[in-house]
Design a protein around this motif. Structure first.
Motif, mmCIF file in Angstrom:
data_model
loop_
_atom_site.group_PDB
_atom_site.id
_atom_site.type_symbol
_atom_site.label_atom_id
_atom_site.label_comp_id
_atom_site.label_asym_id
_atom_site.label_seq_id
_atom_site.Cartn_x
_atom_site.Cartn_y
_atom_site.Cartn_z
ATOM 1 N N GLN A 146 -14.505 -6.241 -10.206
ATOM 2 C CA GLN A 146 -14.021 -5.477 -9.055
ATOM 3 C C GLN A 146 -13.468 -6.423 -7.992
ATOM 4 O O GLN A 146 -12.395 -6.184 -7.435
ATOM 5 C CB GLN A 146 -15.153 -4.612 -8.488
ATOM 6 C CG GLN A 146 -14.699 -3.625 -7.407
ATOM 7 C CD GLN A 146 -13.628 -2.652 -7.931
ATOM 8 O OE1 GLN A 146 -13.796 -2.054 -8.997
ATOM 9 N NE2 GLN A 146 -12.512 -2.513 -7.209
ATOM 10 N N GLU A 147 -14.190 -7.498 -7.748
ATOM 11 C CA GLU A 147 -13.724 -8.435 -6.729
ATOM 12 C C GLU A 147 -12.380 -9.051 -7.123
ATOM 13 O O GLU A 147 -11.507 -9.269 -6.296
ATOM 14 C CB GLU A 147 -14.770 -9.536 -6.497
ATOM 15 C CG GLU A 147 -15.965 -9.016 -5.717
ATOM 16 C CD GLU A 147 -17.065 -10.061 -5.516
ATOM 17 O OE1 GLU A 147 -18.114 -9.686 -4.975
ATOM 18 O OE2 GLU A 147 -16.860 -11.242 -5.920
ATOM 19 N N SER A 148 -12.264 -9.303 -8.404
ATOM 20 C CA SER A 148 -11.017 -9.873 -8.891
ATOM 21 C C SER A 148 -9.857 -8.896 -8.671
ATOM 22 O O SER A 148 -8.784 -9.275 -8.186
ATOM 23 C CB SER A 148 -11.174 -10.197 -10.376
ATOM 24 O OG SER A 148 -9.937 -10.442 -10.951
ATOM 25 N N TYR A 149 -10.112 -7.649 -9.008
ATOM 26 C CA TYR A 149 -9.077 -6.626 -8.831
ATOM 27 C C TYR A 149 -8.694 -6.518 -7.352
ATOM 28 O O TYR A 149 -7.512 -6.436 -7.001
ATOM 29 C CB TYR A 149 -9.582 -5.278 -9.363
ATOM 30 C CG TYR A 149 -8.524 -4.210 -9.385
ATOM 31 C CD1 TYR A 149 -7.498 -4.255 -10.326
ATOM 32 C CD2 TYR A 149 -8.545 -3.158 -8.470
ATOM 33 C CE1 TYR A 149 -6.518 -3.280 -10.353
ATOM 34 C CE2 TYR A 149 -7.570 -2.176 -8.499
ATOM 35 C CZ TYR A 149 -6.561 -2.241 -9.443
ATOM 36 O OH TYR A 149 -5.594 -1.280 -9.467
ATOM 37 N N ASP A 150 -9.696 -6.540 -6.505
ATOM 38 C CA ASP A 150 -9.420 -6.439 -5.071
ATOM 39 C C ASP A 150 -8.582 -7.617 -4.576
ATOM 40 O O ASP A 150 -7.679 -7.450 -3.765
ATOM 41 C CB ASP A 150 -10.730 -6.347 -4.279
ATOM 42 C CG ASP A 150 -11.464 -5.044 -4.579
ATOM 43 O OD1 ASP A 150 -10.821 -4.119 -5.126
ATOM 44 O OD2 ASP A 150 -12.682 -4.952 -4.294
ATOM 45 N N ARG A 151 -8.899 -8.803 -5.089
ATOM 46 C CA ARG A 151 -8.111 -9.975 -4.677
ATOM 47 C C ARG A 151 -6.648 -9.814 -5.113
ATOM 48 O O ARG A 151 -5.725 -10.055 -4.345
ATOM 49 C CB ARG A 151 -8.673 -11.262 -5.299
ATOM 50 C CG ARG A 151 -9.905 -11.817 -4.610
ATOM 51 C CD ARG A 151 -10.218 -13.229 -5.104
ATOM 52 N NE ARG A 151 -10.511 -13.295 -6.534
ATOM 53 C CZ ARG A 151 -11.728 -13.175 -7.058
ATOM 54 N NH1 ARG A 151 -12.778 -12.989 -6.280
ATOM 55 N NH2 ARG A 151 -11.906 -13.242 -8.365
ATOM 56 N N ALA A 152 -6.486 -9.365 -6.360
ATOM 57 C CA ALA A 152 -5.120 -9.197 -6.872
ATOM 58 C C ALA A 152 -4.360 -8.194 -6.016
ATOM 59 O O ALA A 152 -3.207 -8.408 -5.620
ATOM 60 C CB ALA A 152 -5.172 -8.741 -8.324
ATOM 61 N N LYS A 153 -5.047 -7.086 -5.708
ATOM 62 C CA LYS A 153 -4.380 -6.028 -4.955
ATOM 63 C C LYS A 153 -4.013 -6.526 -3.556
ATOM 64 O O LYS A 153 -2.933 -6.228 -3.042
ATOM 65 C CB LYS A 153 -5.285 -4.807 -4.872
ATOM 66 C CG LYS A 153 -4.513 -3.514 -4.960
ATOM 67 C CD LYS A 153 -5.379 -2.364 -5.340
ATOM 68 C CE LYS A 153 -5.801 -1.578 -4.130
ATOM 69 N NZ LYS A 153 -6.601 -0.393 -4.490
ATOM 70 N N SER A 154 -4.890 -7.299 -2.990
ATOM 71 C CA SER A 154 -4.590 -7.717 -1.625
ATOM 72 C C SER A 154 -3.417 -8.703 -1.606
ATOM 73 O O SER A 154 -2.598 -8.663 -0.683
ATOM 74 C CB SER A 154 -5.862 -8.246 -0.947
ATOM 75 O OG SER A 154 -5.816 -9.626 -0.809
ATOM 76 N N ILE A 155 -3.323 -9.545 -2.611
ATOM 77 C CA ILE A 155 -2.147 -10.433 -2.679
ATOM 78 C C ILE A 155 -0.870 -9.609 -2.777
ATOM 79 O O ILE A 155 0.121 -9.860 -2.085
ATOM 80 C CB ILE A 155 -2.248 -11.367 -3.910
ATOM 81 C CG1 ILE A 155 -3.350 -12.391 -3.686
ATOM 82 C CG2 ILE A 155 -0.904 -12.056 -4.192
ATOM 83 C CD1 ILE A 155 -3.550 -13.343 -4.840
ATOM 84 N N LEU A 156 -0.907 -8.598 -3.612
ATOM 85 C CA LEU A 156 0.314 -7.807 -3.820
ATOM 86 C C LEU A 156 0.679 -6.990 -2.579
ATOM 87 O O LEU A 156 1.849 -6.804 -2.267
ATOM 88 C CB LEU A 156 0.161 -6.911 -5.046
ATOM 89 C CG LEU A 156 0.002 -7.662 -6.373
ATOM 90 C CD1 LEU A 156 -0.200 -6.701 -7.527
ATOM 91 C CD2 LEU A 156 1.205 -8.562 -6.648
ATOM 92 N N LYS A 157 -0.356 -6.501 -1.882
ATOM 93 C CA LYS A 157 -0.087 -5.748 -0.647
ATOM 94 C C LYS A 157 0.591 -6.650 0.360
ATOM 95 O O LYS A 157 1.584 -6.288 0.996
ATOM 96 C CB LYS A 157 -1.417 -5.259 -0.062
ATOM 97 C CG LYS A 157 -1.733 -3.832 -0.428
ATOM 98 C CD LYS A 157 -2.907 -3.368 0.419
ATOM 99 C CE LYS A 157 -3.497 -2.099 -0.139
ATOM 100 N NZ LYS A 157 -4.935 -1.994 0.110
ATOM 101 N N GLN A 158 0.036 -7.847 0.433
ATOM 102 C CA GLN A 158 0.553 -8.803 1.395
ATOM 103 C C GLN A 158 1.982 -9.227 1.047
ATOM 104 O O GLN A 158 2.778 -9.538 1.924
ATOM 105 C CB GLN A 158 -0.373 -10.012 1.357
ATOM 106 C CG GLN A 158 -0.338 -10.878 2.580
ATOM 107 C CD GLN A 158 -1.262 -12.088 2.344
ATOM 108 O OE1 GLN A 158 -2.248 -11.986 1.617
ATOM 109 N NE2 GLN A 158 -0.923 -13.202 2.952
ATOM 110 N N HIS A 159 2.295 -9.249 -0.232
ATOM 111 C CA HIS A 159 3.632 -9.708 -0.642
ATOM 112 C C HIS A 159 4.453 -8.572 -1.246
ATOM 113 O O HIS A 159 5.119 -8.756 -2.255
ATOM 114 C CB HIS A 159 3.500 -10.860 -1.637
ATOM 115 C CG HIS A 159 2.844 -12.056 -1.043
ATOM 116 N ND1 HIS A 159 3.501 -12.938 -0.226
ATOM 117 C CD2 HIS A 159 1.568 -12.508 -1.126
ATOM 118 C CE1 HIS A 159 2.667 -13.887 0.170
ATOM 119 N NE2 HIS A 159 1.481 -13.647 -0.367
ATOM 120 N N ASN A 160 4.349 -7.440 -0.582
ATOM 121 C CA ASN A 160 5.029 -6.252 -1.101
ATOM 122 C C ASN A 160 6.535 -6.452 -1.288
ATOM 123 O O ASN A 160 7.119 -6.015 -2.274
ATOM 124 C CB ASN A 160 4.748 -5.096 -0.141
ATOM 125 C CG ASN A 160 4.981 -3.784 -0.822
ATOM 126 O OD1 ASN A 160 6.120 -3.330 -0.888
ATOM 127 N ND2 ASN A 160 3.939 -3.192 -1.385
#
Ligand SMILES: Nc1ncnc2c1ncn2[C@@H]1O[C@H](COP(=O)(O)OP(=O)(O)OP(=O)(O)O)[C@@H](O)[C@H]1O
Ligand SMILES: [Zn+2]
Length: 738
Positions: A690-704
């Motif tokens: 879950q933490e890994s998924y959250d990290r991935a998602k946050s990178i992508l949000k930040q670099h939309n």
């Protein structure tokens, strides 16, 4: 090659020759399993149910058990007939070896991997405008052997398509398996033209030969197979057939195959009409008349033929010295090992090294494969071990080499499924204990799963020496590439150094395969020499699976794939310690719709927590991008492979490498896990993911913005290499032709 001669009191001399030829090629374990296969097919015909249909999960398992190994047998006989080059065979052998002979699923996987590879190469032939294609298809269609193999392979492919993924798609990050059928339809049309089912003229206007309709009949009678399957088979076989055709001396093998087939049918009738009963511990009266003659092989391979692997060679030098002059050691009272275990990943040259030891020492080499001892009849495995050792004793000093050693030497089980497996291990232990240390026999076993081995085998006086053979490092790769490239005509532009640097993680066998694939590609392109671009093409094919000609005609899917791959790419790009990007593409490759590939810049001996997390995050990037762009309801099954990979990493972090605080510095390999522990482990794995998924998602949000740009670039250019990815991410304009 060490041949295990299979003579039988009632064999005709000619037939015995055919059998010995076959058994020497495949080992008679497989010869026997093909009897079983024939029996199944006979029953099929009998029941007027020619289609090997697999519907439910239970059926599927049954099917696997029934036909797994025998399909591979057919595959092997196909390979024999087509004279496909060694690396391709090694590829299958290797995949097959991934598990004991009882694990049929692996066999299918290997078969499919093989076909994926073959088919990638064959796309050029599929092109109707390609004159070679026309003639291949035409000859292929008239050949009865072709039809026979085709039938059995549809069988295999049906199973494969419904249940398994390819080896490659498991190993590399990519989109999971999604149907890709429409895309292939035009290709199938072309093939149908060839095979005469649409019209009797193909698009070149060449009238179909009469044989074409025969083949199309054969294909039709295959119970309406999946068109995709049908297409793959035709192409794969056309290519195989071509290779076969090219080798005229192989004509004779047709006849031999036929004799073998006839003989096997006869054998099966003998076997199954004579009321044989199998008693535990007992043996088959009928089989008592079988004797195996074990022949040694003279080897002319030396250490100079094994590139890289310096440490391993050095360790093995002692063994060579001993074999050269056993008396010297005996007189000094020195004791030498009886058994040496060669441990290392597939394709790194373990077999080659063992041969080289025999070659260097100038002693006979007995080669047996672990799966040969895995018999369907009780006690045969143990008996073979006995025979092998008694033959070796007569020729000492010598080497007995047992490939796939884990399938003989696996931990003894109390499992009810194979109660007799233990006999073989016991026999091996007996034999090892039975000869004197300095008698001059060295038993070498090769395995890539040393943890699965029965501990008793590794006690002093048995396999007490372990030689690790590693993946080649930069220097090793360079030497291997040089060796194999010297055998082909290369263009002056070929930069061996660069190629070696770009193939981190490739095994010797893979490098050999790479060069072979490049040469094939050069032939298809009608070139006189192999260029760097052929080599790059071959590397990508090995790394990512064969490339399909076109992208999918469905734009929505393409966008989704583009975002998915862009997700992997961006997370990797912005994560410290992730494996360097190599390429990203939305052209379907192998079994996946798109692919993001990575190549390590240098050898990886160990992974840090941070690297492991980076791999997990990158794997999660695909799914995270899908969710961000399309919402939770629209995420697809495309990430199943990614999840598998991430889960594998998380599991090993928690259970093997002591990387979870809650679970602690503890390894759960080989220990009983209590229900309480299981729960803690489970929660930790889940948290890691879950933490890994959250990290991935946050990178992508930040670099939309970058995500959108990258997806757009993928839609436009389909494939981007490392530098192009960087340019897109940095917001630069790409100068690339579409
Ligand atoms: N170090 C190497 N030097 C030269 N050729 C190599 C090397 N490693 C592998 N090869 C090539 O790859 C082929 C397959 O290697 P080999 O069968 O020895 O590997 P292996 O480690 O025994 O693999 P497996 O575990 O699949 O049996 C060899 O026959 C050889 O052509
Ligand atoms: Zn993916």
């Amino acid at each position: 090659m060490a041949s295990v001669l299979f003579t039988q009191s009632f064999c005709q001399p000619q037939a015995a020759a055919a059998i010995s030829h076959l058994t020497s090629l495949f080992g008679s374990a497989r010869a026997i399993s093909s009897h079983k296969d024939l029996r199944l097919r006979r029953q099929d015909v009998h029941n007027k149910q020619q289609k090997p249909n697999v519907t439910s999960g239970k059926d599927l398992n049954q099917e696997k058990e029934q036909c797994g190994l025998s399909q591979v047998t057919d595959l092997f006989s196909l390979l024999k007939d087509t004279d496909v080059t060694t690396p391709t065979i090694a590829l299958i052998q290797r995949a097959r070896k991934k598990d004991s002979a009882l694990n049929w699923a692996q066999c299918h996987t290997s078969a499919s991997t093989f076909f994926e590879n073959k088919i990638g190469f064959s796309q050029a032939h599929l092109n109707v405008e390609h004159p070679a294609g026309v003639s291949i298809m035409r000859t292929a269609a008239q050949d009865p052997l072709f039809r026979r193999i085709l039938t059995s392979l549809v069988h295999s492919h049906n199973v494969q398509l419904r249940g398994f993924k390819t080896h490659r798609s498991e190993r590399h990050t990519g989109v999971g398996v999604r149907p890709r059928r429409e895309h292939q339809e035009s290709l199938i049309d072309n093939v149908q033209d060839f095979f005469g089912s649409r019209s009797n003229k193909n698009s070149l206007g060449v009238k179909s030969a009469p044989g074409l309709s025969t083949l199309s009949g054969a294909v039709k009678s295959l119970s309406d197979p999946d068109p995709e399957v049908e297409r793959k088979l035709k192409v794969a076989f056309a290519e195989g057939y071509k290779a076969r055709e090219e080798n005229t001396k192989k004509r004779w093998s047709n006849l031999r195959s036929f004799i073998f087939l006839a003989l096997t049918i006869w054998l099966v009738v003998q076997l199954f009409s004579s009321n044989i009963s199998i008693k535990p511990g007992g043996s088959l009266g009928f089989l008592n008349s079988i004797t195996y003659e074990v022949n040694a092989e003279d080897v002319n391979v030396t250490f100079a033929d094994v590139k890289g692997a310096a440490e391993a060679k050095q360790e093995l030098q002692d063994i060579v010295n001993f074999l050269r002059d056993p008396e010297k050691y005996t007189s000094l009272g020195a004791k030498l090992p009886k058994g040496v275990l060669l441990v290392g990943p597939p394709g790194v040259g373990k077999t080659l090294l063992a041969r080289a030891v025999a070659g260097e020492a100038g002693v006979p080499f007995f080669h047996a494969s672990g799966s040969e001892f895995d018999e369907m009849f009780v006690g045969l495995g143990a008996r073979r071990i006995r025979q092998l050792f008694s033959a070796a004793k007569e020729q000492a000093p010598c080497i007995i080499f047992i490939d796939e050693f884990d399938s003989v030497g696996a931990k003894r089980t109390s499992s009810a499924i194979h109660p007799y497996a233990n006999q073989t291990v016991n026999q091996l232990l007996n034999e090892m204990d039975g000869f004197q240390q300095n008698e001059g026999i060295i038993v070498m076993g090769a395995t890539n799963k040393v943890d699965n081995m029965d501990k008793a085998l590794r006690r002093p006086g048995r396999f007490d020496i372990e030689v690790t053979v590693q993946l080649p490092d930069l220097k090793g790769r360079k030497e291997i590439i040089e060796l194999y490239i010297s055998k082909i005509k290369k263009d002056p532009d070929v930069d061996v150094d660069k190629l070696a640097r770009g193939t981190t993680g490739f095994s010797g066998a893979e490098l050999e395969n790479l060069i072979n694939q490049a040469a094939l590609k050069a032939v298809i392109d009608g070139r006189e020499t192999v260029t760097m671009s052929h080599l790059d093409f071959a590397r990508d094919k090995i790394l990512m699976g064969p490339e399909r000609k076109n992208r999918i005609p469905d734009e929505e899917t393409n966008w989704l794939t583009a975002y998915h791959e862009a997700g992997h790419t961006l997370v990797s790009y912005f994560t410290k310690d992730s494996t360097p990007l190599h390429k990203v593409t939305i052209i379907p490759r192998g079994q996946s719709l798109g692919h993001t590939a990575f190549i390590d810049e240098k050898e990886v001996y160990n992974k840090t927590v941070s690297q492991l997390k980076a791999s997990m995050d990158t794997a999660m990037g695909g799914r995270a991008a899908e969710e961000l762009i399309y919402g939770t309801e629209k995420v697809t099954t495309g990430a199943s492979n990614d999840l598998q990979q991430a889960t594998r990493i998380a599991t090993s972090m928690v259970m093997v490498n002591g990387m979870s605080d809650k679970v602690g510095l503890r390894s759960f390999v080989d220990t009983e896990i209590s229900p309480g522990q299981r729960e803690v482990i489970d929660l930790e794995i889940r948290r890691f993911l879950q933490e890994s998924y959250d990290r991935a998602k946050s990178i992508l949000k930040q670099h939309n913005t970058e995500l959108n740009n990258l997806a757009q670039a993928l839609i436009k250019y389909e494939t981007l290499d490392k530098d192009e990815i960087q340019q897109v991410v940095e917001g630069k304009k790409l100068h690339k032709s579409v």
